[in-house]
Design a protein around this motif. Structure first.
Motif, PDB file in Angstrom:
ATOM      1  N   ILE A  44     -50.870  32.161  16.411  1.00  0.00           N
ATOM      2  CA  ILE A  44     -51.062  32.591  15.025  1.00  0.00           C
ATOM      3  C   ILE A  44     -49.712  32.899  14.369  1.00  0.00           C
ATOM      4  O   ILE A  44     -49.458  32.533  13.214  1.00  0.00           O
ATOM      5  N   GLY A  45     -48.833  33.562  15.120  1.00  0.00           N
ATOM      6  CA  GLY A  45     -47.512  33.906  14.591  1.00  0.00           C
ATOM      7  C   GLY A  45     -46.686  32.679  14.238  1.00  0.00           C
ATOM      8  O   GLY A  45     -45.974  32.667  13.224  1.00  0.00           O
ATOM      9  N   LEU A  46     -46.776  31.631  15.051  1.00  0.00           N
ATOM     10  CA  LEU A  46     -46.029  30.407  14.778  1.00  0.00           C
ATOM     11  C   LEU A  46     -46.536  29.718  13.501  1.00  0.00           C
ATOM     12  O   LEU A  46     -45.764  29.091  12.775  1.00  0.00           O
ATOM     13  N   THR A 179     -43.359  23.686  19.225  1.00  0.00           N
ATOM     14  CA  THR A 179     -43.666  24.858  20.040  1.00  0.00           C
ATOM     15  C   THR A 179     -45.080  25.340  19.789  1.00  0.00           C
ATOM     16  O   THR A 179     -45.797  25.715  20.726  1.00  0.00           O
ATOM     17  N   ARG A 180     -45.511  25.318  18.521  1.00  0.00           N
ATOM     18  CA  ARG A 180     -46.864  25.742  18.176  1.00  0.00           C
ATOM     19  C   ARG A 180     -47.904  24.842  18.833  1.00  0.00           C
ATOM     20  O   ARG A 180     -48.933  25.314  19.320  1.00  0.00           O
ATOM     21  N   ARG A 181     -47.630  23.547  18.878  1.00  0.00           N
ATOM     22  CA  ARG A 181     -48.582  22.627  19.510  1.00  0.00           C
ATOM     23  C   ARG A 181     -48.663  22.888  21.013  1.00  0.00           C
ATOM     24  O   ARG A 181     -49.732  22.774  21.610  1.00  0.00           O
ATOM     25  N   ILE A 182     -47.544  23.238  21.629  1.00  0.00           N
ATOM     26  CA  ILE A 182     -47.558  23.581  23.055  1.00  0.00           C
ATOM     27  C   ILE A 182     -48.475  24.777  23.291  1.00  0.00           C
ATOM     28  O   ILE A 182     -49.284  24.795  24.230  1.00  0.00           O
ATOM     29  N   LEU A 240     -45.410  37.516  19.429  1.00  0.00           N
ATOM     30  CA  LEU A 240     -44.632  36.988  18.318  1.00  0.00           C
ATOM     31  C   LEU A 240     -43.199  36.645  18.692  1.00  0.00           C
ATOM     32  O   LEU A 240     -42.691  35.582  18.327  1.00  0.00           O
ATOM     33  N   ILE A 241     -42.561  37.547  19.436  1.00  0.00           N
ATOM     34  CA  ILE A 241     -41.135  37.364  19.724  1.00  0.00           C
ATOM     35  C   ILE A 241     -40.908  36.680  21.080  1.00  0.00           C
ATOM     36  O   ILE A 241     -40.278  35.622  21.148  1.00  0.00           O
TER      37      ILE A 241
END
Length: 315
Positions: A44-46, A179-182, A240-241
């Protein structure tokens, strides 16, 4: 070049801190619950950080899926479960040989030449340093086959994750979107584990493995757990981080510097962990730990030194 080192160092520092947060969270959550909440928050954060849709070639989805499975789900899960069967020193030492697996796998599948005498010498020195850092004055080193094999599995998983990230980076996709897709595939792979965890909770199993894998979705119980500010802030930090942004920054560093070269930074994670554990968990730092930290850093520089033949190839 400098940006790559900054991103890599930032990721290593944050990942070193995660051990302190996770250790505290394990009081109220299982290892699987921490991973589930962490992955969902990261995904969600990405989206919030980069609300952009990027078209991905259909055939490349297999690499994103394999990266999510190996580097996010299997690596994180096996590493955390290993801590239930063996001590943290063993896990840290074994997992820290990730760069060796990364180099070997890259040499086999990508035909990259990384295994040099300098690499092997630096690796041995760093492992010796990590042993001193993680033992930190405790001379008893006990082997536990079950836990040590899980930690070894985690190291191998990260090596394959690095392979898939190298392939993804070669496709020149947007780093944040990639990265989000990963993490999207990581969440998908978590679904069967969630059902398993719910079954374990309902069955009332009490083994060490069951305690690591249960999922409790009871609303009232979760309201109590998340009412603790530290729990909520720690999960947000991890999601998130440590997961969302750091996986992006690490993948970006891999693209700039090369997967094998930047993977050597993993050696520094135990050093960071022991410093923050001393500050926040009041764990003791010994002379042995300080010497180990110096050896670890020295090994990093030595392992990155190019052989004469490699220098000639670049000229």
């Amino acid at each position: 070049m400098i940006v790559g080192y900054i991103l890599g160092i930032f990721s290593v520092i944050i990942w070193g801190i995660t051990f302190v947060c996770t250790k505290t969270l394990l009081i109220d959550f299982s290892a699987l619950e921490i991973l589930l909440f962490r992955f969902l928050i990261a995904y969600i954060g990405l989206w919030l950080m980069r609300p952009k849709w990027e078209k991905i070639a259909l055939k490349d989805n297999i690499y994103f899926a394999l990266a999510g499975l190996t580097g996010v789900v299997l690596y994180q899960l096996t590493e955390n479960i290993a801590l239930n069967f063996t001590n943290a020193s063993n896990v840290s030492i074994i997992v820290s040989i990730c760069p060796l697996f990364t180099a070997i796998i890259a040499q086999i599948f990508l035909k990259e030449k990384h295994i040099t005498p300098w690499f092997i010498l630096g690796f041995i020195i760093s492992i010796a340093g990590i042993a001193l850092v993680t033992l930190n004055g405790k001379l008893a080193f006990e082997l536990n086959p079950k836990g040590d094999l899980l930690a070894l599995t985690a190291g191998i998983c990260w090596g394959f994750y690095s392979l898939f990230v190298s392939i993804i980076n070669s496709r020149k996709y947007d780093g944040m979107c990639a990265t989000r897709r990963i993490f999207f595939f990581a969440v998908i792979f978590m679904i069967p584990l969630v059902f398993l965890g719910m079954h374990i909770k309902n069955a009332g199993a009490v083994s060490d493995l069951a305690k690591s894998l249960y999922i409790d979705l009871n609303f009232d119980f979760n309201k109590i757990r998340f009412a603790k500010l530290f729990n909520t802030l720690s999960l947000l930090f991890l999601g998130l981080i440590a997961s969302g942004f750091c996986f992006y920054s690490w993948n970006k560093a891999c693209r700039i510097l090369g997967t094998v070269k930047i993977s050597g930074g993993i050696y520094l994670i135990p050093v960071v962990t022991i410093i923050f554990a001393a500050i926040f968990l009041h764990e003791k730092i010994t002379v042995m730990g300080i010497i180990g930290a110096c050896l670890t850093i020295a090994g990093l520089f030595i392992s990155s030194k190019k052989s004469t033949s490699q220098q000639q190839e670049q000229q």
